[in-house]
Design an enzyme around this catalytic site. Structure first.
Site, PDB file in Angstrom:
ATOM      1  CG  HIS A 131      -9.098  -2.705  -4.692  1.00 57.26           C
ATOM      2  ND1 HIS A 131     -10.094  -1.891  -5.191  1.00 57.26           N
ATOM      3  CD2 HIS A 131      -8.700  -2.125  -3.521  1.00 57.26           C
ATOM      4  CE1 HIS A 131     -10.287  -0.865  -4.377  1.00 57.26           C
ATOM      5  NE2 HIS A 131      -9.464  -0.988  -3.338  1.00 57.26           N
ATOM      6  CE  LYS A 140     -28.636  -0.454  11.494  1.00 57.41           C
ATOM      7  NZ  LYS A 140     -29.787   0.272  12.082  1.00 57.41           N
ATOM      8  CG  ASN A 185      -2.058   0.984   1.108  1.00 55.73           C
ATOM      9  OD1 ASN A 185      -1.859   2.137   0.743  1.00 55.73           O
ATOM     10  ND2 ASN A 185      -3.252   0.543   1.437  1.00 55.73           N
ATOM     11  CG  ASP A 186       1.282   3.389  -3.544  1.00 54.08           C
ATOM     12  OD1 ASP A 186       2.198   2.533  -3.505  1.00 54.08           O
ATOM     13  OD2 ASP A 186       0.611   3.626  -4.565  1.00 54.08           O
ATOM     14  CB  VAL A 209     -26.233   7.990  13.483  1.00 51.39           C
ATOM     15  CG1 VAL A 209     -25.290   8.081  12.296  1.00 51.39           C
ATOM     16  CG2 VAL A 209     -27.665   7.777  12.983  1.00 51.39           C
TER      17      VAL A 209
END
EC number: 2.7.7.12
Length: 350
Positions: free
Chosen positions: A165, A314, A76-77, A317
């Site tokens: 991905h 949904k 991952n960059d 919260v």
């Protein structure tokens, strides 16, 4: 008055983490005028020269993505965890505890074509994805206590790139959710001398009401304690503890199961159905290499946010954040809807 689960509010216990879920089926009749999501467009090109996950495109850090033809994995960059990091100083104050966190973060492309997703890929192509998951797991599990394979699909679940991905984050520590499961599964095994999820599979097979897909190697259910509207759990029926325990036949049947489940999801509201999913199995790494994993059962969890349609989701919260998880549609109702949806032919192919 007699209690009816499909009509009256009640609570359900999630035995995997010890938390309760509030079920309020009577609320499904309430009117809705809240936020509506934009459904993800399906008209994506096979190749996008501006998409850094496409073959041959240069990523923001200047590295060119190779011309891959199958799966492709890279570091991952912008990783959340890195392998080399200073150890925090000791702190005895119980209110300001700190601990080291090392790890590795990788991105894995499922396919070179941007306009495909798992439900529109072939079973053979999904087997290649599973094989790569296992290859990555074999490498990373030798070093790290936890290897989290997960996919965020769709903008509604925070996915910033539509190319098919997933991500693989490896941790030097056991994260919160796996730690809770480790404790609860171990305690159940100590009392019952059976893996919790093996018993759960047997009970669900007897009841049938929450089953979505059933075959020789895998069971897909909407869990009794599900929080998200169409949440599902994909459970191994072969006493597998980790994903690298799977035989070639089990991998192929897993590919068929994933394709069928994700096709059902897409067909439910005729959209590219968003979700977050990931695999949970026995912990790994040197710390857990020789510890018993008898209490574990390999499983994946799918958390899709959509509730009423392709545009209504949904939100966790208010009461959910401040008190406890809550759902309206009962797990049994959700399972019935998913069972009745076609899982063999994708709506785009009809």
């Amino acid at each position: 008055m007699q209690f009816v689960a499909s009509e009256h509010p009640h609570r359900r216990l999630n035995p995997l983490n010890g938390q309760w879920v509030l079920v309020c089926p009577h609320r499904t009749q309430r009117p809705w005028s809240g936020q509506q999501e934009k459904a993800q467009k399906n008209e994506l090109p096979e190749f996008d020269p501006t998409n850094p996950l496409c073959p041959g495109v240069t990523r923001p850090n200047g590295i060119q993505t190779p011309e891959y033809e199958s799966t492709y994995v890279f570091e991952n960059d912008f990783p959340a965890l890195v392998e080399v990091v200073p150890v925090p100083p000791n702190n005895d104050d119980p209110l300001f505890q700190i601990a080291p966190a090392r790890g590795n973060c990788r991105v894995m492309c499922f396919h070179p074509k941007s306009n495909l997703t798992l439900p529109t890929m072939s079973a053979a192509e999904i087997v290649v994805v599973i094989d790569e998951w296992i290859s990555q797991f074999n490498e990373l599990s030798a070093k790290y206590a936890w290897v989290q394979i997960f996919e965020n699909k769709g903008a509604a679940m925070g996915c910033s790139n539509p190319h098919p991905h997933c991500q693989i984050w490896s941790c030097s520590f056991l994260p919160t959710e796996p730690q809770l499961k480790q404790e609860r599964l171990r305690a159940y095994y100590a009392t019952n001398e059976r893996p919790m999820l093996a018993d759960y599979v047997e009970r669900e097979l007897q009841r049938q009401e929450r089953i979505v897909i059933e075959n020789r190697d895998w069971l897909v259910v909407v869990p009794f304690w599900a929080t998200w509207p169409f949440e599902t759990m994909l459970i191994s029926r072969n006493n597998n503890k980790r994903i690298n325990d799977l035989t070639a036949e089990q991998r192929y049947n897993l590919a068929l199961t994933i394709k069928e489940l994700t096709t059902k999801y897409d067909n439910l509201f005729q959209c590219s159905f968003p979700y977050s999913m990931g695999w949970h199995g026995a912990p790994t790494g040197p710390e857990h290499a020789h510890a018993s994993s008898a209490h574990w059962t390999l499983h994946a969890i799918y958390y899709p946010p959509l509730l009423r349609s392709a545009s209504v989701r949904k939100f966790m919260v208010g009461f959910e954040l401040l008190a406890m998880a809550q759902r309206d549609l009962t797990p049994e109702q959700a399972a019935q809807r998913l069972r009745e949806v076609d899982g063999k032919c994708h709506y785009l192919e009809k």
